[in-house]
Motif scaffolding. Sequence first.
Motif, PDB file in Angstrom:
ATOM      1  N   ALA A 121      28.925 -56.601 -63.889  1.00 37.68           N
ATOM      2  CA  ALA A 121      29.169 -56.660 -62.448  1.00 37.68           C
ATOM      3  C   ALA A 121      28.891 -55.282 -61.884  1.00 37.68           C
ATOM      4  CB  ALA A 121      30.609 -57.080 -62.157  1.00 37.68           C
ATOM      5  N   ALA A 122      28.000 -55.224 -60.892  1.00 33.24           N
ATOM      6  CA  ALA A 122      27.696 -53.939 -60.266  1.00 33.24           C
ATOM      7  C   ALA A 122      27.920 -54.054 -58.772  1.00 33.24           C
ATOM      8  CB  ALA A 122      26.257 -53.523 -60.555  1.00 33.24           C
ATOM      9  N   SER A 123      28.346 -52.960 -58.161  1.00 33.08           N
ATOM     10  CA  SER A 123      28.461 -52.943 -56.700  1.00 33.08           C
ATOM     11  C   SER A 123      27.974 -51.603 -56.189  1.00 33.08           C
ATOM     12  CB  SER A 123      29.902 -53.203 -56.271  1.00 33.08           C
ATOM     13  OG  SER A 123      30.740 -52.150 -56.664  1.00 33.08           O
ATOM     14  N   GLY A 124      27.451 -51.618 -54.958  1.00 30.37           N
ATOM     15  CA  GLY A 124      26.685 -50.470 -54.467  1.00 30.37           C
ATOM     16  C   GLY A 124      25.285 -50.638 -55.039  1.00 30.37           C
ATOM     17  N   LEU A 125      24.268 -50.755 -54.173  1.00 29.55           N
ATOM     18  CA  LEU A 125      22.973 -51.177 -54.701  1.00 29.55           C
ATOM     19  C   LEU A 125      22.261 -50.101 -55.509  1.00 29.55           C
ATOM     20  CD1 LEU A 125      21.644 -53.573 -51.938  1.00 29.55           C
ATOM     21  CD2 LEU A 125      22.822 -54.082 -54.075  1.00 29.55           C
ATOM     22  N   ALA A 126      22.673 -48.834 -55.399  1.00 29.40           N
ATOM     23  CA  ALA A 126      22.101 -47.824 -56.289  1.00 29.40           C
ATOM     24  C   ALA A 126      22.496 -48.162 -57.723  1.00 29.40           C
ATOM     25  CB  ALA A 126      22.588 -46.436 -55.902  1.00 29.40           C
ATOM     26  N   ASN A 127      23.715 -48.668 -57.918  1.00 25.86           N
ATOM     27  CA  ASN A 127      24.142 -49.121 -59.240  1.00 25.86           C
ATOM     28  C   ASN A 127      23.379 -50.370 -59.660  1.00 25.86           C
ATOM     29  OD1 ASN A 127      26.162 -47.102 -59.616  1.00 25.86           O
ATOM     30  ND2 ASN A 127      27.496 -48.225 -58.223  1.00 25.86           N
ATOM     31  N   ALA A 128      23.162 -51.270 -58.693  1.00 22.76           N
ATOM     32  CA  ALA A 128      22.409 -52.484 -59.000  1.00 22.76           C
ATOM     33  C   ALA A 128      20.994 -52.123 -59.445  1.00 22.76           C
ATOM     34  CB  ALA A 128      22.361 -53.395 -57.766  1.00 22.76           C
ATOM     35  N   ARG A 129      20.404 -51.145 -58.761  1.00 25.33           N
ATOM     36  CA  ARG A 129      19.046 -50.718 -59.117  1.00 25.33           C
ATOM     37  C   ARG A 129      19.001 -50.187 -60.550  1.00 25.33           C
ATOM     38  NH1 ARG A 129      14.381 -49.137 -56.242  1.00 25.33           N
ATOM     39  NH2 ARG A 129      15.266 -49.157 -54.139  1.00 25.33           N
ATOM     40  N   ASN A 130      20.014 -49.409 -60.881  1.00 30.26           N
ATOM     41  CA  ASN A 130      20.145 -48.889 -62.235  1.00 30.26           C
ATOM     42  C   ASN A 130      20.145 -50.036 -63.257  1.00 30.26           C
ATOM     43  OD1 ASN A 130      21.213 -47.939 -64.641  1.00 30.26           O
ATOM     44  ND2 ASN A 130      22.710 -46.572 -63.686  1.00 30.26           N
ATOM     45  N   LEU A 131      20.964 -51.052 -62.966  1.00 34.23           N
ATOM     46  CA  LEU A 131      21.057 -52.206 -63.864  1.00 34.23           C
ATOM     47  C   LEU A 131      19.723 -52.963 -63.930  1.00 34.23           C
ATOM     48  CD1 LEU A 131      23.263 -53.464 -65.590  1.00 34.23           C
ATOM     49  CD2 LEU A 131      23.940 -54.861 -63.639  1.00 34.23           C
ATOM     50  N   MET A 132      19.069 -53.132 -62.771  1.00 32.89           N
ATOM     51  CA  MET A 132      17.790 -53.847 -62.743  1.00 32.89           C
ATOM     52  C   MET A 132      16.743 -53.143 -63.596  1.00 32.89           C
ATOM     53  SD  MET A 132      18.180 -56.550 -61.088  1.00 32.89           S
ATOM     54  CE  MET A 132      19.890 -56.492 -61.604  1.00 32.89           C
ATOM     55  N   GLU A 133      16.746 -51.793 -63.518  1.00 26.38           N
ATOM     56  CA  GLU A 133      15.776 -51.037 -64.321  1.00 26.38           C
ATOM     57  C   GLU A 133      16.039 -51.240 -65.813  1.00 26.38           C
ATOM     58  OE1 GLU A 133      13.001 -49.457 -63.287  1.00 26.38           O
ATOM     59  OE2 GLU A 133      13.515 -50.212 -61.283  1.00 26.38           O
ATOM     60  N   GLN A 134      17.325 -51.290 -66.195  1.00 29.56           N
ATOM     61  CA  GLN A 134      17.649 -51.540 -67.607  1.00 29.56           C
ATOM     62  C   GLN A 134      17.108 -52.893 -68.047  1.00 29.56           C
ATOM     63  OE1 GLN A 134      21.821 -51.039 -68.567  1.00 29.56           O
ATOM     64  NE2 GLN A 134      22.037 -49.331 -67.130  1.00 29.56           N
ATOM     65  N   ILE A 135      17.287 -53.899 -67.189  1.00 27.77           N
ATOM     66  CA  ILE A 135      16.816 -55.251 -67.538  1.00 27.77           C
ATOM     67  C   ILE A 135      15.289 -55.256 -67.635  1.00 27.77           C
ATOM     68  CG2 ILE A 135      16.756 -57.671 -66.794  1.00 27.77           C
ATOM     69  CD1 ILE A 135      19.597 -56.784 -67.441  1.00 27.77           C
ATOM     70  N   LYS A 136      14.657 -54.591 -66.641  1.00 23.14           N
ATOM     71  CA  LYS A 136      13.186 -54.548 -66.647  1.00 23.14           C
ATOM     72  C   LYS A 136      12.655 -53.856 -67.893  1.00 23.14           C
ATOM     73  CE  LYS A 136      10.535 -53.478 -62.981  1.00 23.14           C
ATOM     74  NZ  LYS A 136      10.204 -52.927 -61.640  1.00 23.14           N
ATOM     75  N   ASN A 137      13.424 -52.877 -68.379  1.00 20.58           N
ATOM     76  CA  ASN A 137      12.982 -52.155 -69.562  1.00 20.58           C
ATOM     77  C   ASN A 137      13.381 -52.858 -70.854  1.00 20.58           C
ATOM     78  OD1 ASN A 137      11.740 -50.147 -68.084  1.00 20.58           O
ATOM     79  ND2 ASN A 137      13.620 -48.940 -67.901  1.00 20.58           N
ATOM     80  N   GLY A 138      13.748 -54.115 -70.736  1.00 22.79           N
ATOM     81  CA  GLY A 138      13.887 -54.912 -71.949  1.00 22.79           C
ATOM     82  C   GLY A 138      15.294 -55.168 -72.433  1.00 22.79           C
ATOM     83  N   ARG A 139      16.294 -54.695 -71.706  1.00 21.32           N
ATOM     84  CA  ARG A 139      17.654 -54.974 -72.162  1.00 21.32           C
ATOM     85  C   ARG A 139      17.912 -56.472 -72.106  1.00 21.32           C
ATOM     86  NH1 ARG A 139      23.430 -52.695 -69.936  1.00 21.32           N
ATOM     87  NH2 ARG A 139      24.591 -53.824 -71.529  1.00 21.32           N
ATOM     88  N   ASP A 140      18.422 -57.074 -73.203  1.00 25.94           N
ATOM     89  CA  ASP A 140      18.537 -58.532 -73.198  1.00 25.94           C
ATOM     90  C   ASP A 140      19.893 -59.050 -73.674  1.00 25.94           C
ATOM     91  OD1 ASP A 140      18.367 -57.883 -75.792  1.00 25.94           O
ATOM     92  OD2 ASP A 140      16.596 -59.103 -76.277  1.00 25.94           O
ATOM     93  N   ASP A 141      20.919 -58.182 -73.695  1.00 25.21           N
ATOM     94  CA  ASP A 141      22.226 -58.676 -74.155  1.00 25.21           C
ATOM     95  C   ASP A 141      23.086 -59.163 -72.990  1.00 25.21           C
ATOM     96  OD1 ASP A 141      22.392 -55.997 -73.204  1.00 25.21           O
ATOM     97  OD2 ASP A 141      24.400 -55.820 -74.060  1.00 25.21           O
ATOM     98  N   ILE A 142      22.523 -59.151 -71.782  1.00 27.13           N
ATOM     99  CA  ILE A 142      23.297 -59.571 -70.613  1.00 27.13           C
ATOM    100  C   ILE A 142      22.761 -60.910 -70.116  1.00 27.13           C
ATOM    101  CG2 ILE A 142      23.896 -58.992 -68.214  1.00 27.13           C
ATOM    102  CD1 ILE A 142      25.195 -57.060 -70.049  1.00 27.13           C
ATOM    103  N   HIS A 143      23.655 -61.872 -69.935  1.00 27.54           N
ATOM    104  CA  HIS A 143      23.224 -63.200 -69.495  1.00 27.54           C
ATOM    105  C   HIS A 143      23.540 -63.489 -68.036  1.00 27.54           C
ATOM    106  CE1 HIS A 143      24.049 -63.346 -73.866  1.00 27.54           C
ATOM    107  NE2 HIS A 143      22.894 -63.972 -73.870  1.00 27.54           N
ATOM    108  N   PHE A 144      24.552 -62.814 -67.534  1.00 26.20           N
ATOM    109  CA  PHE A 144      25.017 -63.148 -66.187  1.00 26.20           C
ATOM    110  C   PHE A 144      25.393 -61.850 -65.479  1.00 26.20           C
ATOM    111  CE2 PHE A 144      28.435 -65.629 -63.601  1.00 26.20           C
ATOM    112  CZ  PHE A 144      27.545 -65.779 -62.556  1.00 26.20           C
ATOM    113  N   ILE A 145      24.804 -61.666 -64.305  1.00 28.31           N
ATOM    114  CA  ILE A 145      25.049 -60.432 -63.557  1.00 28.31           C
ATOM    115  C   ILE A 145      25.596 -60.763 -62.174  1.00 28.31           C
ATOM    116  CG2 ILE A 145      23.947 -58.426 -62.481  1.00 28.31           C
ATOM    117  CD1 ILE A 145      21.924 -58.433 -64.718  1.00 28.31           C
ATOM    118  N   GLU A 146      26.684 -60.118 -61.814  1.00 28.58           N
ATOM    119  CA  GLU A 146      27.203 -60.253 -60.457  1.00 28.58           C
ATOM    120  C   GLU A 146      26.892 -58.971 -59.704  1.00 28.58           C
ATOM    121  OE1 GLU A 146      31.675 -60.570 -59.519  1.00 28.58           O
ATOM    122  OE2 GLU A 146      30.902 -58.738 -58.613  1.00 28.58           O
ATOM    123  N   ILE A 147      26.245 -59.111 -58.554  1.00 31.62           N
ATOM    124  CA  ILE A 147      25.991 -57.927 -57.727  1.00 31.62           C
ATOM    125  C   ILE A 147      26.650 -58.121 -56.369  1.00 31.62           C
ATOM    126  CG2 ILE A 147      24.285 -56.406 -56.665  1.00 31.62           C
ATOM    127  CD1 ILE A 147      23.817 -56.361 -59.586  1.00 31.62           C
TER     128      ILE A 147
END
Lengths: 573, 160
Positions: free
Chosen positions: A469-495
């Motif tokens: 769960a991320a809040s504040g979109l700078a944090n969301a962007r951080n999380l999105m970059e992790q996912i884009k770079n191949g992170r795959d242990d997260i199934h459900f994201i709340e923003i």
Amino acid sequence: MFTIQINNRNIQAKAGETILQVLKREGIKVPTLCHLEDLFPTGACRMCVVEVEGMDGLIPSCAFPVSKDMKILTHSPKALQARKTIIELLLANHPDDCLFCVRNGNCDLQSLSEEFGIRQRRYSGVKDNYNIDSSSPSIIRDPAKCILCGKCVRICEEIQGVSAIDFINRGSEATIGPAFNEGLNVSSCIYCGQCINVCPTGALREKSDIKRVLDALNDPDKLVVVQHAPAISVSIGEEFNIKPGKDVMGIMTSALRRIGFDRVFDTSFAADLTIMEEGSELVSRIKNGGKLPMMTSCSPGWIKFVEEFYPEMMDNLSTCKSPQQMMGAVVKSYYAERENLDPKKIFSVSLMPCTAKKFEAERPEMSNNNIPDINAVLTTRELARIIKMRGLDLNDMEPEGPDTPFGERSSAGKLFGVSGGVMEAALRSAHFLITGKEMDDPQITAIRGLDGIKEAHVKIGDLEIGVAAASGLANARNLMEQIKNGRDDIHFIEIMTCPGGCINGGGQPIGKDLDAIKSRMKGLYQIDRDASNRLSHHNEYVNRLYEEFFEAPNSHKAHELLHTHYHKRDVMK
Amino acid sequence: MDTILDTILDKHRNARRDALIPILQEVQEAKGFLSRESVAAIGEILNLPTSKIYGVATFYNQFRFSPLGAQHVQICRGTACHVKGSAAVLDALERELDIEAGQTTRDGQFSLEVVACIGACGLAPVISVNGEFHAGVLPEDVNNIINSYRVDEEVQADAK
């Protein structure tokens, strides 16, 4: 620790602290206009200047570290005179329209000029002649009232990672606006309204829907239905000097009836409905190899952010409409049918702690047969204005209950108002949907609190689900970059777009009082702790809605009314 | 596709944000001005928001955001010209062309730029149109000077 002297008193201070931090801790009030807690100081406004022995000139306390044996005078004649002059200079070209200003009585510049006893115009500057930008559905910018403190620029860049606006030009021609001085509607602005909350003057405000709502209330042909978002009942009280976090739902309901709303419903009911739809969608994506991680879609600022900055990840967004829109849709379909009403004659109002909700309600996808799900959105602040306008005071009213059938909610739905809450509510119900059993402990502490990104791995039956769960979109962007770079242990994201969630939304009372925000959060968790039903899937009326109308979650009819789709947006970003 | 822009940006593929101003200068040199497209493309390679780039570019006088007109009018606002009344000449030019300094007329015929000193103080106040100098300009001369450059022949005949 070492000793410093402030106003001839010895005070302990730590290396690395700024003078302002020490002053705040000691309860010594020095005014600020550009200071934002937790962000790097800019020293732009110079209101916080103090005298430091042995140093030339005045020192901006927000941007200067304390050192051993420092001797500080916070209210010396020199410091006071400097502050007063700053206010007088700011007033030199400020429009003299306080009586007509939305921030009348709630403006930093106004109250400082009152505090400093400014009774005459010492400097007279040329009034700036800027156009008011009313191009967006949510936010109005009036650069003539801007004092260039830069807080909006910084919160947009550093907290939200959007940077829709910045300083333009230089010196006396400086102003703040989007690239090429265009309207907000063609900028990357996500309409979150965080800039409004930190604006010291009336330069930024929400686009008001008060008149349209009052007109509808006065129209005998209209049935005016209202819904209130989960985070409103723990914050609206602050506008009436009730302490932050106190749940005033019953009193608010009674005020809404006296204002003339025909039906009072609770958005948290629709949040329960969202959980049924979104929970089922998640289970289906996991079981059938759908696109993962699935991302929540309740926060319209976040949706616009994905459409602009991460269009390649739009398929990760849940197709569920937000609770506001689901409520709007069921009121004009199921409820209209049941009560034998013409949906065209229903005027659906939602009370939201959010300015982006105004934008969401106007999206063309959010309508059925050209009838919009929601007709008007009011922020917490606008609601307070209507209540006051009607001469009502929340302090002396008796609580009343909401209307059936959409007044009933579980406390899980109420948690939608706080970062991590949608996730918690969803996991409680996903556990039931997958295993047929309830969770041993419905409280998921790992995703509570005000941290920017919270993560957990949760065991549901044989499945291990990674959630964030991320809040504040700078944090969301951080999380999105992790996912884009191949992170795959997260199934459900709340923003959630705003830091901490809707309790700190851009439509909430002006200011960024961290204590108030924490109290609102506590208030929501208290409601959850005390509730008799803490599970969305046990909301009796939600279940009845499925029996009588939708048949099952994610059914064809549910998809038609409760789900939506997204569009890539080309904006100046 | 914009090959001029691409050629410039290709040279800066690995640039960092501190290269912003040189890149802006190079693009303006080649294209005559900074368009929305140019700014967006620069933002992409430097990973900078367009609002930030526009903020930096408007901080300096040297950048313009609309193409030069067929006739580029420069008005000197240096000390000597100022003393001789160039502020009123600038006003007259802005009124005559119906644009502000830094802008270009809708038909693309004229653009107007304020410069600090052209180095012709003896001729103050001075304006230059595509490099052609006009000395001792009074506000009431502006209409005739501008008309003599208009493409419309009738207006030009009137001016003579």
